[in-house]
Motif scaffolding. Structure first.
Motif: not given
Length: 168
Positions: A144-153
């Motif tokens: 897991x790379x939580x620092x790169x989690x993102x939201x497409x919307x």
């Protein structure tokens, strides 16, 4: 079940698009169901194949599933940085699940990434509810790379995508 992993053929694009769309629909992964705009993107395999490598798992002439492999710097990348390849839109038909096709598709992407000069990592995004996929990625060494989690919307917090990476 024996199957082959290979580049999807043009006459398989429609079938693969429908497998992908149905996998997302049946697993409840589209927030707006049949009216979800992303559903159309999932079906556009021919378009993806012009910008990335679309792989298919095939057995006895039947498409079981597929994945989009985006080499370093590819236009289909969502989160890949320089030196990274990305895996997108992994899907296996419901009736073909549990036979290793998904794992074989991910392994094929990792192998392709290793063959890309300068590629040092493979990354991907996944929804929180895709727990079987999370287990698969972790079993194959992705972390897991939580620092790169993102939201497409942006603005819809419940759509935040989780990210994983595998250092080659």
């Amino acid at each position: 079940m024996d199957f082959a992993i290979r580049r999807a053929a043009a006459d398989e694009y429609e079938t693969l698009g429908e497998i992908t769309a149905q996998a997302y629909l049946q697993d409840g992964l589209l927030d707006f169901g049949e009216s979800d705009a992303y559903l159309g993107e999932l079906r556009k395999v021919a378009e993806r194949a012009t910008a990335a490598e679309v792989l298919a798992a095939v057995a006895d002439g039947r498409v079981l599933g597929g994945v989009t492999f985006v080499p370093s710097g590819g236009p289909m990348a969502d989160i890949a940085r320089p030196g990274e390849a990305e895996i997108r839109m992994l899907a296996v038909a419901r009736e073909a699940r549990g036979r290793g096709a998904g794992e074989a598709l991910v392994r094929a992407c990792v192998d392709r990434a290793r063959a890309v000069e300068g590629c040092v990592r493979v990354v991907l995004s996944t929804q929180r509810t895709m727990r079987p996929a999370h287990r698969l990625y972790e079993r194959l060494g992705f972390v897991r790379t939580p620092d790169r989690d993102w939201n497409p919307l942006p603005g819809l917090d419940d759509i935040t995508l989780l990210t994983y990476g595998l250092t080659l």
